[in-house]
Write a protein that holds these residues in place. Structure first.
Motif, PDB file in Angstrom:
ATOM      1  N   SER A 275     -32.106  -7.858  40.201  1.00  0.00           N
ATOM      2  CA  SER A 275     -30.962  -7.707  41.096  1.00  0.00           C
ATOM      3  C   SER A 275     -29.637  -8.072  40.423  1.00  0.00           C
ATOM      4  O   SER A 275     -28.620  -7.430  40.667  1.00  0.00           O
ATOM      5  N   THR A 276     -29.637  -9.069  39.563  1.00  0.00           N
ATOM      6  CA  THR A 276     -28.379  -9.417  38.900  1.00  0.00           C
ATOM      7  C   THR A 276     -28.003  -8.351  37.869  1.00  0.00           C
ATOM      8  O   THR A 276     -26.836  -8.065  37.660  1.00  0.00           O
ATOM      9  N   TYR A 277     -29.028  -7.759  37.262  1.00  0.00           N
ATOM     10  CA  TYR A 277     -28.807  -6.671  36.310  1.00  0.00           C
ATOM     11  C   TYR A 277     -28.180  -5.476  37.039  1.00  0.00           C
ATOM     12  O   TYR A 277     -27.217  -4.868  36.570  1.00  0.00           O
ATOM     13  N   THR A 278     -28.724  -5.193  38.233  1.00  0.00           N
ATOM     14  CA  THR A 278     -28.173  -4.110  39.053  1.00  0.00           C
ATOM     15  C   THR A 278     -26.712  -4.372  39.384  1.00  0.00           C
ATOM     16  O   THR A 278     -25.875  -3.482  39.302  1.00  0.00           O
ATOM     17  N   LEU A 281     -24.507  -3.950  36.079  1.00  0.00           N
ATOM     18  CA  LEU A 281     -24.314  -2.569  35.623  1.00  0.00           C
ATOM     19  C   LEU A 281     -23.707  -1.683  36.694  1.00  0.00           C
ATOM     20  O   LEU A 281     -22.928  -0.787  36.398  1.00  0.00           O
ATOM     21  N   GLY A 282     -24.076  -1.958  37.960  1.00  0.00           N
ATOM     22  CA  GLY A 282     -23.629  -1.075  39.040  1.00  0.00           C
ATOM     23  C   GLY A 282     -22.230  -1.372  39.495  1.00  0.00           C
ATOM     24  O   GLY A 282     -21.326  -0.546  39.358  1.00  0.00           O
ATOM     25  N   ILE A 283     -22.040  -2.573  40.040  1.00  0.00           N
ATOM     26  CA  ILE A 283     -20.735  -2.908  40.618  1.00  0.00           C
ATOM     27  C   ILE A 283     -19.706  -3.140  39.522  1.00  0.00           C
ATOM     28  O   ILE A 283     -18.593  -2.616  39.575  1.00  0.00           O
ATOM     29  N   LEU A 284     -20.082  -3.921  38.519  1.00  0.00           N
ATOM     30  CA  LEU A 284     -19.100  -4.210  37.470  1.00  0.00           C
ATOM     31  C   LEU A 284     -18.993  -3.081  36.461  1.00  0.00           C
ATOM     32  O   LEU A 284     -17.935  -2.820  35.924  1.00  0.00           O
ATOM     33  N   GLY A 285     -20.129  -2.390  36.211  1.00  0.00           N
ATOM     34  CA  GLY A 285     -20.120  -1.359  35.179  1.00  0.00           C
ATOM     35  C   GLY A 285     -19.956   0.058  35.698  1.00  0.00           C
ATOM     36  O   GLY A 285     -19.773   0.985  34.920  1.00  0.00           O
ATOM     37  N   THR A 291     -28.248   2.369  38.656  1.00  0.00           N
ATOM     38  CA  THR A 291     -28.607   1.115  39.324  1.00  0.00           C
ATOM     39  C   THR A 291     -29.210   1.358  40.708  1.00  0.00           C
ATOM     40  O   THR A 291     -30.030   0.567  41.165  1.00  0.00           O
ATOM     41  N   THR A 292     -28.818   2.456  41.362  1.00  0.00           N
ATOM     42  CA  THR A 292     -29.476   2.784  42.631  1.00  0.00           C
ATOM     43  C   THR A 292     -30.951   3.086  42.376  1.00  0.00           C
ATOM     44  O   THR A 292     -31.824   2.692  43.148  1.00  0.00           O
ATOM     45  N   ALA A 293     -31.209   3.762  41.267  1.00  0.00           N
ATOM     46  CA  ALA A 293     -32.598   4.064  40.903  1.00  0.00           C
ATOM     47  C   ALA A 293     -33.371   2.762  40.678  1.00  0.00           C
ATOM     48  O   ALA A 293     -34.512   2.618  41.145  1.00  0.00           O
ATOM     49  N   ILE A 294     -32.749   1.801  40.003  1.00  0.00           N
ATOM     50  CA  ILE A 294     -33.428   0.517  39.765  1.00  0.00           C
ATOM     51  C   ILE A 294     -33.705  -0.188  41.095  1.00  0.00           C
ATOM     52  O   ILE A 294     -34.789  -0.725  41.324  1.00  0.00           O
ATOM     53  N   GLY A 295     -32.700  -0.163  41.986  1.00  0.00           N
ATOM     54  CA  GLY A 295     -32.874  -0.789  43.294  1.00  0.00           C
ATOM     55  C   GLY A 295     -34.012  -0.157  44.078  1.00  0.00           C
ATOM     56  O   GLY A 295     -34.816  -0.849  44.701  1.00  0.00           O
TER      57      GLY A 295
ATOM     58  N   ILE B 112     -37.066   0.720  64.810  1.00  0.00           N
ATOM     59  CA  ILE B 112     -35.849   1.068  64.087  1.00  0.00           C
ATOM     60  C   ILE B 112     -35.224  -0.183  63.468  1.00  0.00           C
ATOM     61  O   ILE B 112     -34.775  -0.179  62.326  1.00  0.00           O
ATOM     62  N   PHE B 113     -35.233  -1.275  64.229  1.00  0.00           N
ATOM     63  CA  PHE B 113     -34.653  -2.512  63.704  1.00  0.00           C
ATOM     64  C   PHE B 113     -35.542  -3.136  62.628  1.00  0.00           C
ATOM     65  O   PHE B 113     -35.068  -3.502  61.553  1.00  0.00           O
ATOM     66  N   VAL B 114     -36.837  -3.246  62.935  1.00  0.00           N
ATOM     67  CA  VAL B 114     -37.734  -3.973  62.034  1.00  0.00           C
ATOM     68  C   VAL B 114     -37.849  -3.277  60.680  1.00  0.00           C
ATOM     69  O   VAL B 114     -37.918  -3.936  59.644  1.00  0.00           O
ATOM     70  N   PHE B 115     -37.837  -1.945  60.689  1.00  0.00           N
ATOM     71  CA  PHE B 115     -37.961  -1.201  59.431  1.00  0.00           C
ATOM     72  C   PHE B 115     -36.915  -1.654  58.405  1.00  0.00           C
ATOM     73  O   PHE B 115     -37.190  -1.757  57.218  1.00  0.00           O
ATOM     74  N   THR B 116     -35.713  -1.971  58.899  1.00  0.00           N
ATOM     75  CA  THR B 116     -34.636  -2.347  57.972  1.00  0.00           C
ATOM     76  C   THR B 116     -34.879  -3.707  57.326  1.00  0.00           C
ATOM     77  O   THR B 116     -34.203  -4.063  56.374  1.00  0.00           O
ATOM     78  N   MET B 117     -35.846  -4.484  57.874  1.00  0.00           N
ATOM     79  CA  MET B 117     -36.182  -5.743  57.221  1.00  0.00           C
ATOM     80  C   MET B 117     -36.925  -5.496  55.916  1.00  0.00           C
ATOM     81  O   MET B 117     -36.877  -6.300  54.998  1.00  0.00           O
ATOM     82  N   TYR B 118     -37.670  -4.394  55.879  1.00  0.00           N
ATOM     83  CA  TYR B 118     -38.497  -4.134  54.711  1.00  0.00           C
ATOM     84  C   TYR B 118     -37.870  -3.147  53.738  1.00  0.00           C
ATOM     85  O   TYR B 118     -38.238  -3.082  52.586  1.00  0.00           O
ATOM     86  N   PHE B 119     -36.968  -2.354  54.236  1.00  0.00           N
ATOM     87  CA  PHE B 119     -36.425  -1.322  53.365  1.00  0.00           C
ATOM     88  C   PHE B 119     -34.930  -1.171  53.618  1.00  0.00           C
ATOM     89  O   PHE B 119     -34.497  -1.130  54.763  1.00  0.00           O
ATOM     90  N   SER B 120     -34.154  -1.123  52.541  1.00  0.00           N
ATOM     91  CA  SER B 120     -32.714  -0.932  52.726  1.00  0.00           C
ATOM     92  C   SER B 120     -32.195   0.008  51.659  1.00  0.00           C
ATOM     93  O   SER B 120     -32.881   0.307  50.683  1.00  0.00           O
ATOM     94  N   GLY B 121     -30.993   0.462  51.859  1.00  0.00           N
ATOM     95  CA  GLY B 121     -30.396   1.385  50.907  1.00  0.00           C
ATOM     96  C   GLY B 121     -30.129   0.730  49.562  1.00  0.00           C
ATOM     97  O   GLY B 121     -30.038   1.387  48.550  1.00  0.00           O
ATOM     98  N   GLY B 122     -29.992  -0.584  49.570  1.00  0.00           N
ATOM     99  CA  GLY B 122     -29.700  -1.290  48.331  1.00  0.00           C
ATOM    100  C   GLY B 122     -28.213  -1.517  48.142  1.00  0.00           C
ATOM    101  O   GLY B 122     -27.379  -1.003  48.882  1.00  0.00           O
ATOM    102  N   MET B 123     -27.921  -2.307  47.141  1.00  0.00           N
ATOM    103  CA  MET B 123     -26.559  -2.794  46.920  1.00  0.00           C
ATOM    104  C   MET B 123     -25.535  -1.666  46.722  1.00  0.00           C
ATOM    105  O   MET B 123     -24.476  -1.656  47.338  1.00  0.00           O
ATOM    106  N   ILE B 124     -25.894  -0.706  45.880  1.00  0.00           N
ATOM    107  CA  ILE B 124     -24.909   0.310  45.503  1.00  0.00           C
ATOM    108  C   ILE B 124     -24.588   1.263  46.669  1.00  0.00           C
ATOM    109  O   ILE B 124     -23.418   1.445  47.012  1.00  0.00           O
ATOM    110  N   PRO B 125     -25.611   1.851  47.322  1.00  0.00           N
ATOM    111  CA  PRO B 125     -25.281   2.706  48.472  1.00  0.00           C
ATOM    112  C   PRO B 125     -24.505   1.957  49.561  1.00  0.00           C
ATOM    113  O   PRO B 125     -23.618   2.522  50.203  1.00  0.00           O
ATOM    114  N   GLN B 126     -24.815   0.669  49.748  1.00  0.00           N
ATOM    115  CA  GLN B 126     -24.064  -0.113  50.729  1.00  0.00           C
ATOM    116  C   GLN B 126     -22.597  -0.247  50.300  1.00  0.00           C
ATOM    117  O   GLN B 126     -21.681  -0.083  51.106  1.00  0.00           O
TER     118      GLN B 126
END
Lengths: 322, 298
Positions: A275-278, A281-285, A291-295, B112-126
């Motif tokens: 997660s820190t690597y993501t 590379l993602g936010i800072l890089g 990085t979405t793929a890694i996530g 719908i709510f519980v699913f988001t506990m296990y799966f999310s778009g991740g940091m970048i899409p957010q």
């Protein structure tokens, strides 16, 4: 003629039934629509902030360019995943991530359970309340403050622990700069902060033990340890298993904030996790697609771990999440 | 040995071990407080261990005169108060609605709510979403996107499930009370326990949160306290005026100031943690009773 009439009646009845259904629906809706209104804000929130980002996951399979947008960027298939698997960091990142979370799980998971049994055995209500109050406290301190304190206590010359070690005749060390100490510092400080809070759920489960069974056991001459093993433990076993499954299902996502805060250029060898690597590379890089793929890779592994472990437990024990 | 004696021995051992655990938990916190009020030189040389030595308020005086800390403190209070209210408005009504059997498709909604506990778009899409919503570097980015914790929703729903019976609804119905009336006039006024616990959980979350600010805020006027704290505590940004420009006569002063910088860190941890540590004992009595029971299985 008779037949026709019959059909007509049937049609009429059918129509009436429909009307009746519509009526009852209107009645239901008139009475209960407020429940949907109460639910709506939360539903809108979760759709926007949890489901819309999932749409963005597709850039893991694309070469994302801001000017083309998510939809307009070009598909590249599994390129980013292959790049990650072949990257020189891959093995180290996976090793660091798993080592840290497995170490945390093995060392940290049993502590709140044991502590809950100990607290449950306290006979003076006043002492019990004090112990609970104090053991919960560290949970309310922010990660930033905790990591700041760790840094202060472990400082080479002036830190409390280093002073203590020197007084005991041991060699002081700059622990924060030492890759070999990183995991232990992370895990022990985690236990210090969260073990007390972790007991809340077990203690409330222990409240569910039937007092009559305990009295019966006492009459039979059961010792307090026997009571813990044969009455208390089986009572909270489902809770323990549920939490264990959830923990295993998040092995790949270690406490990201704390790791990030504890990282420095000297301990990256063990402190760099997926997660820190993501983030770096993602936010800072700016490498959004990679990085979405890694996530996504990370989430999928977590899901597989969760389902597998849940399946194993279900077979062996009969308990499971679903 | 009689059962009574073994019982006593058990209690004694258990008590001693717990006492040891309490010391391990309390001492670092206690040390933080005494170090922040002691003479910096004595703290740095390891002479402050059990009590405050040479009481001084220098560290706190320096903190109060530091602009970024004051701004951070003010921002954090705003984020916490407004954010917690917003979170409650989302969580409590939804949890109540989901606890009612009359809500058709409630398992579907729960899913719908519980699913988001296990799966999310991740940091970048957010991050991309927040960027698209033009929320980066705004006050509201600290409030709107962190509105609802599904875990809290489950806890609150369990509470409503186990505390409000069908009879209550029927009684309200006979009295001619609509569903809004039931929720606002009957359920809410007696749900102090769950509202208190939810408020605390959310307030602690907002007060202690640092990562959203790191991601979404560049403007130092909007920094929450935790981000200021991180810059000083973890990245070791200096809080004091530039020490390097001092003359040789003032070198000893410079050394003293660098010691002061250390005790200021302790006092900073103290003032940053104090609001939540004061708030939580008021809510503590609700933790075990009722609120958490059955929360795990949902």
């Amino acid at each position: 003629m008779e037949k026709k009439k019959n059909m007509g009646v049937q049609a009429l009845e059918h129509c009436n039934a429909g009307k009746y259904q519509l009526n009852s629906f209107m009645k239901y809706f008139k009475r209960y629509h407020p429940l949907y209104v109460l639910l709506l804000p939360a539903l809108i929130y979760i759709i926007i902030f949890a489901y819309v980002p999932m749409y963005g996951i597709q850039i893991a399979f694309k070469d994302y360019r801001a000017s083309f947008g998510i939809w307009g960027s070009e598909w590249v298939g599994l390129t980013h995943f292959v790049t990650f698997l072949k990257s020189p960091n891959f093995v180290q990142l996976i090793r660091n991530t798993l080592a840290l979370s497995i170490y945390s799980l093995i060392a940290g998971f049993p502590v709140p359970i044991i502590l809950a049994f100990m607290i449950n055995e306290i006979q003076s209500p006043k002492f019990k309340k004090t112990v609970q109050m104090i053991t919960y406290t560290p949970h309310f301190i922010s990660t930033v403050a905790i990591v700041g304190l760790i840094g202060l206590f472990l400082k080479r010359e002036t830190g409390l622990l280093n002073i203590l070690f020197t007084n005991l005749g041991m060699q002081g060390k700059d622990f924060m700069a030492d890759p070999g100490s990183f995991r232990t510092i992370y895990v022990l400080s985690g236990i210090w902060q969260n073990a007390g809070w972790g007991t809340v759920i077990y203690i409330s489960a222990l409240c569910g033990v039937d007092p009559e069974i305990i009295d019966a056991a006492k009459v039979d001459g059961a010792s307090r340890l026997q009571k813990i093993f044969y009455i208390d433990f089986p009572t909270i076993k489902p809770t323990i298993i549920t939490l264990l499954i959830l923990n295993v299902g998040s092995l790949m996502s270690v406490g990201f904030e704390k790791v990030l805060l504890m990282q420095n250029s000297l301990n990256m060898e063990t402190a760099d996790v997926i997660s820190t690597y993501t983030y770096r590379l993602g936010i800072l890089g700016g490498q959004f697609s990679y990085t979405t793929a890694i996530g996504l890779f990370n989430s999928v592994i977590n899901a597989i771990l969760l389902l597998t472990f849940n399946g194993i437990v279900k077979k062996v024990d009969g308990n499971s999440l679903w | 040995m009689s059962a009574r004696i073994t019982n006593k021995i058990f209690s004694a051992i258990n008590g001693c071990l717990l006492l040891l655990i309490l010391i391990i938990i309390v001492y670092p916190l206690y040390y933080t407080v005494i170090a922040s009020f002691s003479d910096p030189e004595l703290v740095v040389s390891g002479k402050v261990l059990l009590t405050i030595k040479k009481f001084t308020l220098d560290a706190y005086r320096n903190i109060v005169s530091n602009n970024s800390i004051i701004i951070g403190y003010r921002n954090s209070i705003l984020y916490t108060v407004i954010g917690t209210l917003y979170d409650l408005c989302l969580t409590i009504p939804a949890a109540y609605a989901l606890s009612r059997k009359e809500l058709k498709g409630r398992n579907f909604f729960m899913g719908i709510f519980v699913f988001t506990m296990y799966f999310s778009g991740g940091m970048i899409p957010q991050y991309m979403l927040i960027d698209r919503l033009n929320l980066i570097d705004t006050f509201w980015v600290m409030i709107i996107p962190s509105g609802l914790s599904v875990f809290n929703l489950i806890v609150a729903r369990t509470y409503f499930n186990s505390n409000f019976s069908q009879e209550l609804n029927d009684a309200a119905k006979i009295d001619g009370c609509g569903e809004f009336g039931v929720f606002f006039r009957i359920v809410l006024p007696v749900s102090g326990a769950i509202i208190a616990v939810m408020s605390l959980y959310y307030a602690v979350g907002h007060w202690n949160s640092f990562f959203p600010a790191l991601l979404y805020i560049n403007d130092s006027k909007l920094y929450p306290l935790q981000l200021v704290l991180r810059n000083i505590l973890v990245l070791n940004q200096t809080m004091l005026m530039d020490i390097e420009s001092l003359t040789t006569d003032q070198v000893s002063l410079a050394v003293r100031l660098s010691y002061l910088a250390e005790t200021m860190k302790y006092s900073l941890v103290f003032i940053a943690s104090v609001p939540m540590l004061i708030a939580y004992p008021f809510v503590q009595k609700y933790f075990v009773k009722g609120v958490m029971v059955g929360a795990v299985k949902g």
